[in-house]
Each structure stands twice: as C-alpha cells, then as structure tokens.
Design a protein around this motif. Sequence first.
Motif, PDB file in Angstrom:
ATOM      1  N   VAL A  46      -7.798  47.713  43.413  1.00 35.20           N
ATOM      2  CA  VAL A  46      -7.257  46.399  43.059  1.00 35.20           C
ATOM      3  C   VAL A  46      -5.880  46.575  42.426  1.00 35.20           C
ATOM      4  O   VAL A  46      -4.909  45.927  42.825  1.00 35.20           O
ATOM      5  CB  VAL A  46      -8.209  45.634  42.106  1.00 35.20           C
ATOM      6  CG1 VAL A  46      -7.521  44.435  41.488  1.00 35.20           C
ATOM      7  CG2 VAL A  46      -9.464  45.197  42.864  1.00 35.20           C
ATOM      8  N   TRP A  47      -5.776  47.467  41.443  1.00 32.44           N
ATOM      9  CA  TRP A  47      -4.491  47.687  40.759  1.00 32.44           C
ATOM     10  C   TRP A  47      -3.429  48.198  41.721  1.00 32.44           C
ATOM     11  O   TRP A  47      -2.306  47.690  41.743  1.00 32.44           O
ATOM     12  CB  TRP A  47      -4.657  48.651  39.589  1.00 32.44           C
ATOM     13  CG  TRP A  47      -5.201  47.984  38.374  1.00 32.44           C
ATOM     14  CD1 TRP A  47      -6.483  48.031  37.919  1.00 32.44           C
ATOM     15  CD2 TRP A  47      -4.489  47.139  37.473  1.00 32.44           C
ATOM     16  NE1 TRP A  47      -6.613  47.269  36.785  1.00 32.44           N
ATOM     17  CE2 TRP A  47      -5.396  46.710  36.493  1.00 32.44           C
ATOM     18  CE3 TRP A  47      -3.165  46.701  37.397  1.00 32.44           C
ATOM     19  CZ2 TRP A  47      -5.033  45.877  35.450  1.00 32.44           C
ATOM     20  CZ3 TRP A  47      -2.803  45.868  36.352  1.00 32.44           C
ATOM     21  CH2 TRP A  47      -3.731  45.461  35.396  1.00 32.44           C
ATOM     22  N   ILE A  48      -3.752  49.212  42.494  1.00 35.44           N
ATOM     23  CA  ILE A  48      -2.782  49.791  43.428  1.00 35.44           C
ATOM     24  C   ILE A  48      -2.268  48.730  44.386  1.00 35.44           C
ATOM     25  O   ILE A  48      -1.059  48.565  44.583  1.00 35.44           O
ATOM     26  CB  ILE A  48      -3.402  50.965  44.212  1.00 35.44           C
ATOM     27  CG1 ILE A  48      -3.626  52.170  43.297  1.00 35.44           C
ATOM     28  CG2 ILE A  48      -2.525  51.347  45.408  1.00 35.44           C
ATOM     29  CD1 ILE A  48      -4.453  53.286  43.931  1.00 35.44           C
ATOM     30  N   ASN A  49      -3.159  47.997  44.997  1.00 37.23           N
ATOM     31  CA  ASN A  49      -2.769  47.083  46.066  1.00 37.23           C
ATOM     32  C   ASN A  49      -2.140  45.795  45.567  1.00 37.23           C
ATOM     33  O   ASN A  49      -1.207  45.291  46.190  1.00 37.23           O
ATOM     34  CB  ASN A  49      -3.959  46.808  46.981  1.00 37.23           C
ATOM     35  CG  ASN A  49      -4.225  47.980  47.876  1.00 37.23           C
ATOM     36  OD1 ASN A  49      -3.603  48.133  48.912  1.00 37.23           O
ATOM     37  ND2 ASN A  49      -5.144  48.853  47.462  1.00 37.23           N
ATOM     38  N   TYR A  50      -2.619  45.257  44.455  1.00 41.41           N
ATOM     39  CA  TYR A  50      -2.004  44.023  43.967  1.00 41.41           C
ATOM     40  C   TYR A  50      -0.642  44.271  43.324  1.00 41.41           C
ATOM     41  O   TYR A  50       0.249  43.429  43.425  1.00 41.41           O
ATOM     42  CB  TYR A  50      -2.956  43.253  43.041  1.00 41.41           C
ATOM     43  CG  TYR A  50      -3.973  42.485  43.853  1.00 41.41           C
ATOM     44  CD1 TYR A  50      -3.666  41.241  44.384  1.00 41.41           C
ATOM     45  CD2 TYR A  50      -5.208  43.029  44.147  1.00 41.41           C
ATOM     46  CE1 TYR A  50      -4.574  40.542  45.160  1.00 41.41           C
ATOM     47  CE2 TYR A  50      -6.129  42.345  44.924  1.00 41.41           C
ATOM     48  CZ  TYR A  50      -5.809  41.103  45.424  1.00 41.41           C
ATOM     49  OH  TYR A  50      -6.705  40.431  46.206  1.00 41.41           O
ATOM     50  N   ASN A  56       6.302  44.016  46.521  1.00 43.72           N
ATOM     51  CA  ASN A  56       6.817  43.693  47.850  1.00 43.72           C
ATOM     52  C   ASN A  56       7.230  42.231  47.955  1.00 43.72           C
ATOM     53  O   ASN A  56       8.292  41.919  48.498  1.00 43.72           O
ATOM     54  CB  ASN A  56       5.782  44.024  48.931  1.00 43.72           C
ATOM     55  CG  ASN A  56       5.873  45.437  49.400  1.00 43.72           C
ATOM     56  OD1 ASN A  56       6.632  45.743  50.303  1.00 43.72           O
ATOM     57  ND2 ASN A  56       5.098  46.316  48.782  1.00 43.72           N
ATOM     58  N   VAL A  57       6.409  41.337  47.440  1.00 43.91           N
ATOM     59  CA  VAL A  57       6.744  39.907  47.495  1.00 43.91           C
ATOM     60  C   VAL A  57       8.007  39.638  46.687  1.00 43.91           C
ATOM     61  O   VAL A  57       8.911  38.936  47.149  1.00 43.91           O
ATOM     62  CB  VAL A  57       5.567  39.039  46.986  1.00 43.91           C
ATOM     63  CG1 VAL A  57       6.006  37.601  46.736  1.00 43.91           C
ATOM     64  CG2 VAL A  57       4.425  39.059  47.985  1.00 43.91           C
ATOM     65  N   ILE A 116       4.768  42.821  54.782  1.00 43.33           N
ATOM     66  CA  ILE A 116       5.950  42.414  54.021  1.00 43.33           C
ATOM     67  C   ILE A 116       6.992  43.532  54.039  1.00 43.33           C
ATOM     68  O   ILE A 116       8.185  43.280  54.248  1.00 43.33           O
ATOM     69  CB  ILE A 116       5.584  42.018  52.578  1.00 43.33           C
ATOM     70  CG1 ILE A 116       4.710  40.766  52.579  1.00 43.33           C
ATOM     71  CG2 ILE A 116       6.843  41.776  51.745  1.00 43.33           C
ATOM     72  CD1 ILE A 116       4.088  40.445  51.235  1.00 43.33           C
ATOM     73  N   GLY A 117       6.552  44.761  53.826  1.00 40.23           N
ATOM     74  CA  GLY A 117       7.473  45.898  53.893  1.00 40.23           C
ATOM     75  C   GLY A 117       8.118  46.010  55.262  1.00 40.23           C
ATOM     76  O   GLY A 117       9.331  46.216  55.387  1.00 40.23           O
ATOM     77  N   GLY A 118       7.328  45.859  56.306  1.00 37.10           N
ATOM     78  CA  GLY A 118       7.863  45.885  57.670  1.00 37.10           C
ATOM     79  C   GLY A 118       8.824  44.742  57.919  1.00 37.10           C
ATOM     80  O   GLY A 118       9.865  44.915  58.571  1.00 37.10           O
ATOM     81  N   TRP A 119       8.497  43.576  57.383  1.00 37.17           N
ATOM     82  CA  TRP A 119       9.369  42.411  57.547  1.00 37.17           C
ATOM     83  C   TRP A 119      10.722  42.659  56.879  1.00 37.17           C
ATOM     84  O   TRP A 119      11.771  42.345  57.447  1.00 37.17           O
ATOM     85  CB  TRP A 119       8.700  41.167  56.970  1.00 37.17           C
ATOM     86  CG  TRP A 119       9.469  39.924  57.183  1.00 37.17           C
ATOM     87  CD1 TRP A 119       9.481  39.125  58.295  1.00 37.17           C
ATOM     88  CD2 TRP A 119      10.387  39.319  56.260  1.00 37.17           C
ATOM     89  NE1 TRP A 119      10.329  38.075  58.120  1.00 37.17           N
ATOM     90  CE2 TRP A 119      10.907  38.170  56.879  1.00 37.17           C
ATOM     91  CE3 TRP A 119      10.813  39.649  54.981  1.00 37.17           C
ATOM     92  CZ2 TRP A 119      11.826  37.343  56.257  1.00 37.17           C
ATOM     93  CZ3 TRP A 119      11.726  38.820  54.359  1.00 37.17           C
ATOM     94  CH2 TRP A 119      12.221  37.684  54.999  1.00 37.17           C
ATOM     95  N   MET A 120      10.691  43.258  55.670  1.00 34.25           N
ATOM     96  CA  MET A 120      11.955  43.572  54.991  1.00 34.25           C
ATOM     97  C   MET A 120      12.800  44.506  55.850  1.00 34.25           C
ATOM     98  O   MET A 120      14.001  44.306  56.000  1.00 34.25           O
ATOM     99  CB  MET A 120      11.696  44.248  53.632  1.00 34.25           C
ATOM    100  CG  MET A 120      11.319  43.310  52.538  1.00 34.25           C
ATOM    101  SD  MET A 120      11.347  44.097  50.908  1.00 34.25           S
ATOM    102  CE  MET A 120       9.988  45.240  51.013  1.00 34.25           C
ATOM    103  N   ALA A 147      13.514  51.769  47.513  1.00 31.84           N
ATOM    104  CA  ALA A 147      12.496  52.208  46.553  1.00 31.84           C
ATOM    105  C   ALA A 147      11.140  51.600  46.896  1.00 31.84           C
ATOM    106  O   ALA A 147      10.112  52.285  46.860  1.00 31.84           O
ATOM    107  CB  ALA A 147      12.920  51.841  45.137  1.00 31.84           C
ATOM    108  N   VAL A 148      11.132  50.315  47.238  1.00 30.70           N
ATOM    109  CA  VAL A 148       9.876  49.648  47.574  1.00 30.70           C
ATOM    110  C   VAL A 148       9.299  50.205  48.869  1.00 30.70           C
ATOM    111  O   VAL A 148       8.097  50.475  48.963  1.00 30.70           O
ATOM    112  CB  VAL A 148      10.072  48.120  47.667  1.00 30.70           C
ATOM    113  CG1 VAL A 148       8.843  47.437  48.249  1.00 30.70           C
ATOM    114  CG2 VAL A 148      10.385  47.558  46.292  1.00 30.70           C
ATOM    115  N   LEU A 149      10.149  50.390  49.872  1.00 34.51           N
ATOM    116  CA  LEU A 149       9.667  50.928  51.148  1.00 34.51           C
ATOM    117  C   LEU A 149       9.118  52.347  50.965  1.00 34.51           C
ATOM    118  O   LEU A 149       8.083  52.690  51.555  1.00 34.51           O
ATOM    119  CB  LEU A 149      10.784  50.902  52.190  1.00 34.51           C
ATOM    120  CG  LEU A 149      11.208  49.505  52.645  1.00 34.51           C
ATOM    121  CD1 LEU A 149      12.460  49.575  53.511  1.00 34.51           C
ATOM    122  CD2 LEU A 149      10.080  48.793  53.381  1.00 34.51           C
TER     123      LEU A 149
END
Length: 163
Positions: A46-50, A56-57, A116-120, A147-149
Amino acid sequence: KLGAVRFYLHHPTTMSDDQDNDSCQYDDLRDQLVCIVTYKGDNLNVWINYITLLVNVAVAFWGLLLHTKHRSRSGSMDGTRLRCYALGCLVFVTLFQLLLCTIVGCYGISIIWCAIGGWMFVERRRHAGSSRNAEAFLAGITKVEWAVLLADLGVIVYYLVVA
C-alpha cells in the motif's frame, strides 16, 4: 464501509476458507474492490504503490500545466483540451485496473502509476515535436520527471526481484 477497509489493513492474512491466497475473488463487489485497492491488507505494498501513484500524479499534473502553457503559445492542442484528454486517460486506466482485477482476481494499482509514467514519457516525446532528434526529446524531460521515471523503474525492478 470503512470497517471492511480496516479489516483488510489489520488482518492481511485473514481470508475465507475457499479463497485462494493470491487473489481477490469475493462474492461481494465492494469487498473485492476494497481487497484490490488495499493490496489484500499488505501495508508495505500500500505504501509503496500509493506513494508512487501520488508522486506520479503530482509530477504529471505539474508537467501538464508547465507544458500546456508552451503548447498554447505554439498553436498545438490547447491546454484545456489536453488536460481533459489527460483526465480521460487517467479515468480510463483506473477503471481498466479495477475491471481487470475484478475479473481475474488480481489486486493493486500499479497499472495506474505505470500508465501515468508512460503518459509523461510519451507527452515529452510529443512535446519535442516532429523532430527525430533524440537530444531534443531527452532535453524536454525535466530532472524531476527523470527522477520519477527512474523511481518508477526502481519499483518495477523491486517487484521483479521479490515476486
């Protein structure tokens, strides 16, 4: 109900006798959706993914605002239309994730943050224009987006190793 969420978060291994430990298959749709979005109560996931989703958002939204200013000046797709398109994509991929997991019994939200990462990444390619110049494309990606990617890639590699 919040009780169901609390149950899944505090009792990650408690499941019905007829339920497979690797799936979120429930007769009640609400219970199944809660299981999907809470990673069956696995707090680490939960922590990792949220956190990954939130980052990302935030970065995609910031990049969208930043690049739509440029687009409106360049005569490309206007900012409002692009933001509506982005929101539509986010809604679609969220519904896709939930529907997929409802049908096959999987759980999680990783498809959403990966999309979202792919969209960016694709948007920066689009922002670079028709230029086939890789340097122009790479220069369009900000340090924060990089950094996010890279963090997204790190989470993917983490799951590859622990799976």
